[in-house]
Scaffold this motif. Structure first.
Motif, mmCIF file in Angstrom:
data_model
loop_
_atom_site.group_PDB
_atom_site.id
_atom_site.type_symbol
_atom_site.label_atom_id
_atom_site.label_comp_id
_atom_site.label_asym_id
_atom_site.label_seq_id
_atom_site.Cartn_x
_atom_site.Cartn_y
_atom_site.Cartn_z
ATOM 1 N N ARG A 24 1.077 -1.668 0.162
ATOM 2 C CA ARG A 24 0.128 -0.155 -0.075
ATOM 3 C C ARG A 24 0.858 1.063 0.107
ATOM 4 O O ARG A 24 0.520 1.884 -0.960
ATOM 5 N N ASP A 25 2.365 0.941 0.427
ATOM 6 C CA ASP A 25 2.949 2.419 0.639
ATOM 7 C C ASP A 25 3.759 2.592 -0.363
ATOM 8 O O ASP A 25 3.938 3.855 -0.717
ATOM 9 N N LYS A 26 3.995 1.758 -1.123
ATOM 10 C CA LYS A 26 4.605 1.600 -2.449
ATOM 11 C C LYS A 26 3.453 2.179 -3.612
ATOM 12 O O LYS A 26 4.524 2.949 -4.217
ATOM 13 N N PHE A 27 2.867 1.682 -3.634
ATOM 14 C CA PHE A 27 2.135 1.764 -5.177
ATOM 15 C C PHE A 27 0.530 2.859 -4.625
ATOM 16 O O PHE A 27 -0.026 3.572 -5.175
ATOM 17 N N GLY A 28 0.724 2.890 -3.150
ATOM 18 C CA GLY A 28 -0.356 3.930 -3.405
ATOM 19 C C GLY A 28 -1.711 3.758 -3.460
ATOM 20 O O GLY A 28 -2.240 5.181 -3.983
ATOM 21 N N PRO A 82 -5.324 -3.175 -6.335
ATOM 22 C CA PRO A 82 -6.060 -3.025 -4.998
ATOM 23 C C PRO A 82 -6.439 -3.683 -4.290
ATOM 24 O O PRO A 82 -6.858 -3.354 -2.712
ATOM 25 N N GLY A 83 -7.151 -4.514 -4.760
ATOM 26 C CA GLY A 83 -8.424 -5.502 -4.153
ATOM 27 C C GLY A 83 -6.988 -6.827 -2.999
ATOM 28 O O GLY A 83 -7.549 -7.196 -2.529
ATOM 29 N N PHE A 84 -6.185 -6.831 -4.452
ATOM 30 C CA PHE A 84 -5.583 -8.103 -3.748
ATOM 31 C C PHE A 84 -4.533 -7.408 -2.533
ATOM 32 O O PHE A 84 -4.131 -7.988 -1.302
ATOM 33 N N ILE A 85 -4.424 -6.110 -2.658
ATOM 34 C CA ILE A 85 -3.534 -5.161 -1.390
ATOM 35 C C ILE A 85 -4.954 -4.949 0.116
ATOM 36 O O ILE A 85 -4.199 -5.350 1.280
ATOM 37 N N ALA A 86 -5.915 -4.790 -0.431
ATOM 38 C CA ALA A 86 -6.853 -4.276 0.041
ATOM 39 C C ALA A 86 -6.501 -5.943 1.666
ATOM 40 O O ALA A 86 -6.918 -5.932 2.751
ATOM 41 N N TRP A 87 -7.277 -7.181 0.733
ATOM 42 C CA TRP A 87 -7.218 -9.009 1.183
ATOM 43 C C TRP A 87 -5.829 -9.004 1.795
ATOM 44 O O TRP A 87 -6.709 -9.251 3.514
ATOM 45 N N LEU A 88 -4.823 -8.493 1.741
ATOM 46 C CA LEU A 88 -4.133 -8.383 2.503
ATOM 47 C C LEU A 88 -3.850 -7.827 4.341
ATOM 48 O O LEU A 88 -3.117 -8.434 4.950
ATOM 49 N N LEU A 89 -4.755 -7.089 4.100
ATOM 50 C CA LEU A 89 -4.680 -5.748 4.746
ATOM 51 C C LEU A 89 -5.529 -6.740 6.280
ATOM 52 O O LEU A 89 -5.532 -6.289 7.146
#
Length: 109
Positions: A24-28, A82-89
């Protein structure tokens, strides 16, 4: 008055949350402020309440379809959806299984 139960997240959940925060930090992109707060909670190993487990369970139930929509960008650290990043969060696949198991236990007590 009964004491409120809390539940410790697993190391796999914490690891997924840390990965999500890095991406999330890397890709915003990816996740909401609520998702980022959940990731920080999981990453630090903080216990979760029954309400927080219900929230996680609901998140995963709503967003399971994101896996199909993301296609090859799912689990891609070079260009994650974005969905993958959110899933990881929210703890990733480990978080989904854990939240489902805890939710099932809570609703059948």
């Amino acid at each position: 008055m009964a004491e409120a139960r809390t539940f410790k997240p697993t190391q796999r959940m914490a690891s997924a949350a840390r990965r999500g925060l890095r991406l999330r930090d890397k890709f915003g992109r990816g996740g909401t402020d609520v998702g980022a707060a959940r990731a920080r909670q999981l990453a630090s190993g903080d216990a979760l309440s029954e309400d927080e487990i219900t929230s996680m369970y609901s998140y995963f139930a709503r967003h399971a379809v994101d896996k199909k929509a993301a296609g090859e960008r799912w689990n891609d650290d070079g260009n994650p959806s974005p969905g993958f990043i959110a899933w990881l969060l929210w703890g990733g696949d480990a978080g989904e299984a854990w939240a489902r198991s805890k939710h099932d236990t809570l609703t059948h007590d």
